[in-house]
Design a protein around this motif. Structure first.
Motif, mmCIF file in Angstrom:
data_model
loop_
_atom_site.group_PDB
_atom_site.id
_atom_site.type_symbol
_atom_site.label_atom_id
_atom_site.label_comp_id
_atom_site.label_asym_id
_atom_site.label_seq_id
_atom_site.Cartn_x
_atom_site.Cartn_y
_atom_site.Cartn_z
ATOM 1 N N ASP A 26 0.855 -1.178 0.000
ATOM 2 C CA ASP A 26 0.000 0.000 0.000
ATOM 3 C C ASP A 26 0.897 1.236 0.000
ATOM 4 O O ASP A 26 1.604 1.505 0.976
ATOM 5 C CB ASP A 26 -0.914 -0.012 1.225
ATOM 6 N N ASP A 27 0.878 1.975 -1.117
ATOM 7 C CA ASP A 27 1.784 3.116 -1.281
ATOM 8 C C ASP A 27 1.654 4.141 -0.165
ATOM 9 O O ASP A 27 2.665 4.643 0.346
ATOM 10 C CB ASP A 27 1.549 3.812 -2.626
ATOM 11 N N ALA A 28 0.426 4.474 0.211
ATOM 12 C CA ALA A 28 0.218 5.500 1.240
ATOM 13 C C ALA A 28 0.779 5.045 2.587
ATOM 14 O O ALA A 28 1.440 5.831 3.286
ATOM 15 C CB ALA A 28 -1.270 5.832 1.364
ATOM 16 N N MET A 29 0.555 3.794 2.945
ATOM 17 C CA MET A 29 1.049 3.272 4.230
ATOM 18 C C MET A 29 2.572 3.216 4.227
ATOM 19 O O MET A 29 3.223 3.602 5.196
ATOM 20 C CB MET A 29 0.451 1.885 4.495
ATOM 21 N N ARG A 30 3.161 2.720 3.131
ATOM 22 C CA ARG A 30 4.618 2.620 3.028
ATOM 23 C C ARG A 30 5.259 4.006 3.130
ATOM 24 O O ARG A 30 6.225 4.207 3.861
ATOM 25 C CB ARG A 30 5.027 1.942 1.717
ATOM 26 N N THR A 31 4.684 4.974 2.418
ATOM 27 C CA THR A 31 5.216 6.331 2.441
ATOM 28 C C THR A 31 5.106 6.940 3.831
ATOM 29 O O THR A 31 6.054 7.565 4.320
ATOM 30 C CB THR A 31 4.492 7.206 1.404
ATOM 31 N N ALA A 34 7.677 5.259 6.155
ATOM 32 C CA ALA A 34 9.034 5.664 5.757
ATOM 33 C C ALA A 34 9.321 7.112 6.161
ATOM 34 O O ALA A 34 10.400 7.416 6.686
ATOM 35 C CB ALA A 34 9.213 5.478 4.252
ATOM 36 N N GLU A 35 8.382 7.994 5.943
ATOM 37 C CA GLU A 35 8.601 9.402 6.275
ATOM 38 C C GLU A 35 8.703 9.623 7.787
ATOM 39 O O GLU A 35 9.515 10.430 8.242
ATOM 40 C CB GLU A 35 7.506 10.281 5.661
ATOM 41 N N VAL A 36 7.887 8.920 8.554
ATOM 42 C CA VAL A 36 7.979 9.020 10.016
ATOM 43 C C VAL A 36 9.357 8.559 10.491
ATOM 44 O O VAL A 36 9.984 9.191 11.340
ATOM 45 C CB VAL A 36 6.847 8.209 10.692
ATOM 46 N N LEU A 37 9.855 7.470 9.926
ATOM 47 C CA LEU A 37 11.178 6.958 10.312
ATOM 48 C C LEU A 37 12.297 7.900 9.862
ATOM 49 O O LEU A 37 13.261 8.114 10.602
ATOM 50 C CB LEU A 37 11.388 5.557 9.742
ATOM 51 N N ARG A 38 12.165 8.463 8.676
ATOM 52 C CA ARG A 38 13.173 9.424 8.208
ATOM 53 C C ARG A 38 13.209 10.656 9.110
ATOM 54 O O ARG A 38 14.281 11.193 9.367
ATOM 55 C CB ARG A 38 12.897 9.824 6.758
ATOM 56 N N ALA A 39 12.039 11.075 9.583
ATOM 57 C CA ALA A 39 11.981 12.229 10.489
ATOM 58 C C ALA A 39 12.692 11.947 11.810
ATOM 59 O O ALA A 39 13.126 12.868 12.497
ATOM 60 C CB ALA A 39 10.526 12.617 10.751
ATOM 61 N N GLU A 40 12.849 10.663 12.136
ATOM 62 C CA GLU A 40 13.562 10.246 13.346
ATOM 63 C C GLU A 40 15.026 9.921 13.041
ATOM 64 O O GLU A 40 15.704 9.263 13.837
ATOM 65 C CB GLU A 40 12.878 9.027 13.963
ATOM 66 N N ASP A 41 15.515 10.313 11.876
ATOM 67 C CA ASP A 41 16.906 10.148 11.445
ATOM 68 C C ASP A 41 17.313 8.716 11.136
ATOM 69 O O ASP A 41 18.485 8.350 11.265
ATOM 70 C CB ASP A 41 17.882 10.759 12.457
ATOM 71 N N TYR A 42 16.366 7.894 10.705
ATOM 72 C CA TYR A 42 16.703 6.564 10.205
ATOM 73 C C TYR A 42 16.891 6.649 8.704
ATOM 74 O O TYR A 42 16.241 7.441 8.016
ATOM 75 C CB TYR A 42 15.588 5.549 10.515
ATOM 76 N N ASP A 43 17.788 5.828 8.183
ATOM 77 C CA ASP A 43 17.978 5.678 6.751
ATOM 78 C C ASP A 43 16.976 4.611 6.323
ATOM 79 O O ASP A 43 17.016 3.489 6.837
ATOM 80 C CB ASP A 43 19.419 5.235 6.474
ATOM 81 N N VAL A 44 16.058 4.947 5.416
ATOM 82 C CA VAL A 44 14.960 4.049 5.063
ATOM 83 C C VAL A 44 15.032 3.639 3.608
ATOM 84 O O VAL A 44 15.231 4.467 2.719
ATOM 85 C CB VAL A 44 13.590 4.720 5.346
ATOM 86 N N ILE A 45 14.854 2.349 3.391
ATOM 87 C CA ILE A 45 14.769 1.759 2.058
ATOM 88 C C ILE A 45 13.332 1.270 1.921
ATOM 89 O O ILE A 45 12.780 0.715 2.866
ATOM 90 C CB ILE A 45 15.729 0.564 1.926
#
Length: 141
Positions: A26-31, A34-45
């Motif tokens: 699900d594109d919306a869920m994945r995005t 991913a964005e929440v994790l990036r905001a916490e300074d994780y590198d996300v694939i």
């Protein structure tokens, strides 16, 4: 960024917090995740299906560059659980599975593998707590 086969390519930047693969069809869920994790300074694939998940996990097993996999259970091609069961026995990244369709059999399979199963929908704070705890534990092994 994608390679010639359409796979998400790992960014060469390594965050001090850790590298996480998010697999969700699900594109919306994945995005969102991913964005929440990036905001916490994780590198996300990101992976959009089980084939991409499997590709990234195989690559990570070869180079050790993945701290955590967060995967939906039900996805096209391979399920998140198919991929997890395929690499059981290898020293790979920690795993957190998520689903909106957990039945007792699925819960038992996941429990037998020693994996956390997160029921959708879930509060993002709960996800972040699990991620932070899991990545921190992996860093101390």
């Amino acid at each position: 960024m994608s390679d010639a086969n359409g796979h998400s390519v790992m960014n060469e930047h390594h965050s001090s917090r850790g590298r996480i693969l998010v697999a969700e069809d699900d594109d919306a869920m994945r995005t969102l995740v991913a964005e929440v994790l990036r905001a916490e300074d994780y590198d996300v694939i990101e992976a959009a299906d089980g084939r991409e998940l499997f590709w990234h996990v195989e690559r990570a097993l070869a180079d050790g560059g993945l701290d955590l996999v967060i995967s939906d259970v039900r996805m096209p091609v391979y399920t998140g659980l198919d991929v997890v069961e395929a690499w059981t026995g290898f020293r790979g990244p920690r795993i957190l599975l998520m689903t909106a369709f957990a039945d007792p059999e699925l819960r038992q399979r996941v429990t037998d593998l020693g994996i956390v199963l997160l029921d959708k929908p879930f509060p993002l704070g709960t996800l972040l707590d699990l991620v932070n705890e899991t990545v921190t534990e992996r860093g101390h092994q």
